[in-house]
Scaffold this motif. Structure first.
Motif, PDB file in Angstrom:
ATOM      1  N   VAL A  17     -50.898  -8.764 -15.437  1.00 26.42           N
ATOM      2  CA  VAL A  17     -49.983  -9.844 -15.075  1.00 26.42           C
ATOM      3  C   VAL A  17     -49.742  -9.788 -13.575  1.00 26.42           C
ATOM      4  CG1 VAL A  17     -47.655 -10.751 -15.413  1.00 26.42           C
ATOM      5  CG2 VAL A  17     -48.880  -9.706 -17.320  1.00 26.42           C
ATOM      6  N   ARG A  18     -49.930 -10.901 -12.922  1.00 21.88           N
ATOM      7  CA  ARG A  18     -49.702 -10.971 -11.480  1.00 21.88           C
ATOM      8  C   ARG A  18     -48.268 -11.413 -11.219  1.00 21.88           C
ATOM      9  NH1 ARG A  18     -54.844 -12.139  -8.182  1.00 21.88           N
ATOM     10  NH2 ARG A  18     -56.436 -11.458  -9.623  1.00 21.88           N
ATOM     11  N   VAL A  19     -47.587 -10.675 -10.356  1.00 20.96           N
ATOM     12  CA  VAL A  19     -46.214 -11.002  -9.993  1.00 20.96           C
ATOM     13  C   VAL A  19     -46.247 -11.755  -8.669  1.00 20.96           C
ATOM     14  CG1 VAL A  19     -43.956 -10.059  -9.411  1.00 20.96           C
ATOM     15  CG2 VAL A  19     -45.362  -8.950 -11.158  1.00 20.96           C
ATOM     16  N   PRO A  20     -45.800 -13.005  -8.661  1.00 21.87           N
ATOM     17  CA  PRO A  20     -45.805 -13.771  -7.408  1.00 21.87           C
ATOM     18  C   PRO A  20     -44.714 -13.256  -6.461  1.00 21.87           C
ATOM     19  CG  PRO A  20     -44.898 -15.085  -9.190  1.00 21.87           C
ATOM     20  CD  PRO A  20     -45.368 -13.802  -9.789  1.00 21.87           C
ATOM     21  N   VAL A  21     -45.127 -12.637  -5.369  1.00 15.07           N
ATOM     22  CA  VAL A  21     -44.192 -12.014  -4.433  1.00 15.07           C
ATOM     23  C   VAL A  21     -43.254 -13.046  -3.824  1.00 15.07           C
ATOM     24  CG1 VAL A  21     -44.046 -10.690  -2.287  1.00 15.07           C
ATOM     25  CG2 VAL A  21     -45.815 -10.150  -3.959  1.00 15.07           C
ATOM     26  N   ARG A  22     -43.741 -14.239  -3.578  1.00 13.84           N
ATOM     27  CA  ARG A  22     -42.894 -15.273  -2.966  1.00 13.84           C
ATOM     28  C   ARG A  22     -41.726 -15.679  -3.866  1.00 13.84           C
ATOM     29  NH1 ARG A  22     -47.049 -19.359   0.127  1.00 13.84           N
ATOM     30  NH2 ARG A  22     -47.876 -17.764   1.532  1.00 13.84           N
ATOM     31  N   GLU A  23     -41.858 -15.470  -5.153  1.00 15.96           N
ATOM     32  CA  GLU A  23     -40.757 -15.779  -6.061  1.00 15.96           C
ATOM     33  C   GLU A  23     -39.813 -14.597  -6.228  1.00 15.96           C
ATOM     34  OE1 GLU A  23     -42.129 -17.323  -9.756  1.00 15.96           O
ATOM     35  OE2 GLU A  23     -43.428 -18.806  -8.809  1.00 15.96           O
ATOM     36  N   VAL A  24     -40.268 -13.392  -5.962  1.00 16.33           N
ATOM     37  CA  VAL A  24     -39.450 -12.198  -6.154  1.00 16.33           C
ATOM     38  C   VAL A  24     -38.617 -11.879  -4.910  1.00 16.33           C
ATOM     39  CG1 VAL A  24     -39.577  -9.710  -6.572  1.00 16.33           C
ATOM     40  CG2 VAL A  24     -41.034 -11.260  -7.855  1.00 16.33           C
ATOM     41  N   VAL A  25     -39.134 -12.155  -3.729  1.00 12.85           N
ATOM     42  CA  VAL A  25     -38.472 -11.775  -2.480  1.00 12.85           C
ATOM     43  C   VAL A  25     -37.061 -12.358  -2.357  1.00 12.85           C
ATOM     44  CG1 VAL A  25     -38.576 -12.003   0.046  1.00 12.85           C
ATOM     45  CG2 VAL A  25     -40.573 -11.246  -1.225  1.00 12.85           C
ATOM     46  N   PRO A  26     -36.814 -13.643  -2.615  1.00 10.98           N
ATOM     47  CA  PRO A  26     -35.436 -14.143  -2.490  1.00 10.98           C
ATOM     48  C   PRO A  26     -34.458 -13.425  -3.427  1.00 10.98           C
ATOM     49  CG  PRO A  26     -36.966 -15.975  -2.618  1.00 10.98           C
ATOM     50  CD  PRO A  26     -37.740 -14.744  -2.905  1.00 10.98           C
ATOM     51  N   TRP A  27     -34.886 -13.107  -4.629  1.00 11.75           N
ATOM     52  CA  TRP A  27     -34.002 -12.397  -5.563  1.00 11.75           C
ATOM     53  C   TRP A  27     -33.757 -10.970  -5.100  1.00 11.75           C
ATOM     54  CZ3 TRP A  27     -31.239 -15.122  -8.709  1.00 11.75           C
ATOM     55  CH2 TRP A  27     -31.702 -16.356  -9.123  1.00 11.75           C
ATOM     56  N   ALA A  28     -34.762 -10.335  -4.517  1.00 11.52           N
ATOM     57  CA  ALA A  28     -34.589  -8.978  -4.001  1.00 11.52           C
ATOM     58  C   ALA A  28     -33.621  -8.963  -2.815  1.00 11.52           C
ATOM     59  CB  ALA A  28     -35.936  -8.396  -3.591  1.00 11.52           C
ATOM     60  N   VAL A  29     -33.716  -9.967  -1.940  1.00 12.98           N
ATOM     61  CA  VAL A  29     -32.800 -10.059  -0.805  1.00 12.98           C
ATOM     62  C   VAL A  29     -31.378 -10.304  -1.303  1.00 12.98           C
ATOM     63  CG1 VAL A  29     -32.188 -11.459   1.215  1.00 12.98           C
ATOM     64  CG2 VAL A  29     -34.555 -10.782   0.831  1.00 12.98           C
ATOM     65  N   LEU A  30     -31.212 -11.178  -2.275  1.00 18.17           N
ATOM     66  CA  LEU A  30     -29.885 -11.443  -2.831  1.00 18.17           C
ATOM     67  C   LEU A  30     -29.297 -10.178  -3.456  1.00 18.17           C
ATOM     68  CD1 LEU A  30     -27.621 -13.433  -3.651  1.00 18.17           C
ATOM     69  CD2 LEU A  30     -28.895 -13.797  -5.770  1.00 18.17           C
ATOM     70  N   ALA A  31     -30.088  -9.446  -4.204  1.00 19.13           N
ATOM     71  CA  ALA A  31     -29.612  -8.205  -4.826  1.00 19.13           C
ATOM     72  C   ALA A  31     -29.229  -7.180  -3.763  1.00 19.13           C
ATOM     73  CB  ALA A  31     -30.683  -7.646  -5.753  1.00 19.13           C
ATOM     74  N   ALA A  32     -30.001  -7.091  -2.686  1.00 16.73           N
ATOM     75  CA  ALA A  32     -29.682  -6.144  -1.614  1.00 16.73           C
ATOM     76  C   ALA A  32     -28.380  -6.517  -0.913  1.00 16.73           C
ATOM     77  CB  ALA A  32     -30.829  -6.090  -0.609  1.00 16.73           C
ATOM     78  N   VAL A  33     -28.175  -7.797  -0.627  1.00 12.69           N
ATOM     79  CA  VAL A  33     -26.944  -8.236   0.032  1.00 12.69           C
ATOM     80  C   VAL A  33     -25.739  -7.985  -0.870  1.00 12.69           C
ATOM     81  CG1 VAL A  33     -25.692 -10.274   0.854  1.00 12.69           C
ATOM     82  CG2 VAL A  33     -28.049  -9.887   1.551  1.00 12.69           C
ATOM     83  N   LEU A  34     -25.853  -8.321  -2.154  1.00 18.62           N
ATOM     84  CA  LEU A  34     -24.745  -8.060  -3.074  1.00 18.62           C
ATOM     85  C   LEU A  34     -24.459  -6.569  -3.200  1.00 18.62           C
ATOM     86  CD1 LEU A  34     -25.394 -10.653  -5.925  1.00 18.62           C
ATOM     87  CD2 LEU A  34     -23.622 -10.710  -4.160  1.00 18.62           C
ATOM     88  N   GLY A  35     -25.496  -5.757  -3.210  1.00 22.12           N
ATOM     89  CA  GLY A  35     -25.308  -4.313  -3.265  1.00 22.12           C
ATOM     90  C   GLY A  35     -24.600  -3.780  -2.030  1.00 22.12           C
ATOM     91  N   LEU A  36     -24.983  -4.276  -0.857  1.00 25.96           N
ATOM     92  CA  LEU A  36     -24.313  -3.849   0.371  1.00 25.96           C
ATOM     93  C   LEU A  36     -22.854  -4.272   0.406  1.00 25.96           C
ATOM     94  CD1 LEU A  36     -27.125  -4.488   3.001  1.00 25.96           C
ATOM     95  CD2 LEU A  36     -26.245  -2.281   2.211  1.00 25.96           C
ATOM     96  N   VAL A  37     -22.564  -5.478  -0.060  1.00 22.61           N
ATOM     97  CA  VAL A  37     -21.172  -5.938  -0.121  1.00 22.61           C
ATOM     98  C   VAL A  37     -20.369  -5.066  -1.084  1.00 22.61           C
ATOM     99  CG1 VAL A  37     -19.698  -7.861  -0.887  1.00 22.61           C
ATOM    100  CG2 VAL A  37     -21.645  -8.300   0.606  1.00 22.61           C
ATOM    101  N   LEU A  38     -20.957  -4.741  -2.215  1.00 16.52           N
ATOM    102  CA  LEU A  38     -20.276  -3.888  -3.185  1.00 16.52           C
ATOM    103  C   LEU A  38     -20.014  -2.497  -2.607  1.00 16.52           C
ATOM    104  CD1 LEU A  38     -19.253  -3.575  -6.109  1.00 16.52           C
ATOM    105  CD2 LEU A  38     -21.517  -2.703  -6.656  1.00 16.52           C
ATOM    106  N   ILE A  39     -21.000  -1.913  -1.945  1.00 21.86           N
ATOM    107  CA  ILE A  39     -20.815  -0.599  -1.329  1.00 21.86           C
ATOM    108  C   ILE A  39     -19.742  -0.665  -0.241  1.00 21.86           C
ATOM    109  CG2 ILE A  39     -21.928   1.138   0.149  1.00 21.86           C
ATOM    110  CD1 ILE A  39     -22.660   1.440  -2.749  1.00 21.86           C
ATOM    111  N   TYR A  40     -19.693  -1.768   0.525  1.00 26.08           N
ATOM    112  CA  TYR A  40     -18.653  -1.902   1.537  1.00 26.08           C
ATOM    113  C   TYR A  40     -17.276  -1.898   0.897  1.00 26.08           C
ATOM    114  CZ  TYR A  40     -15.330  -3.851   4.748  1.00 26.08           C
ATOM    115  OH  TYR A  40     -14.203  -4.039   5.489  1.00 26.08           O
TER     116      TYR A  40
END
Length: 73
Positions: A17-40
């Protein structure tokens, strides 16, 4: 006749199964930002770095702060 444990060349394997990176990157960035806000909020929202007045954020995140090893007293 017994079946062999080694697959033969005649048996077909499913295509990977091929994972389209262009579809995953926005969700990964959103998860990282939410994680940083939570840690703050759990780790730094008190004292000189406080964005909100009062103790309500500290009290809301108090148990999570101790669970993650952040000092607060």
């Amino acid at each position: 006749m017994a079946q062999s444990a080694v697959p033969s060349a005649q048996q077909s394997r499913p295509a990977p199964v091929r994972v389209p990176v262009r579809e995953v990157v926005p969700w990964a960035v959103l998860a990282a930002v939410l994680g940083l806000v939570l840690i703050y909020f759990v780790g730094a929202e008190q004292g000189a770095t406080s964005l909100f007045g009062g103790d309500w954020v500290h009290e809301f995140t108090h148990d999570g702060r101790h669970l993650l090893g952040f000092p607060c007293h």
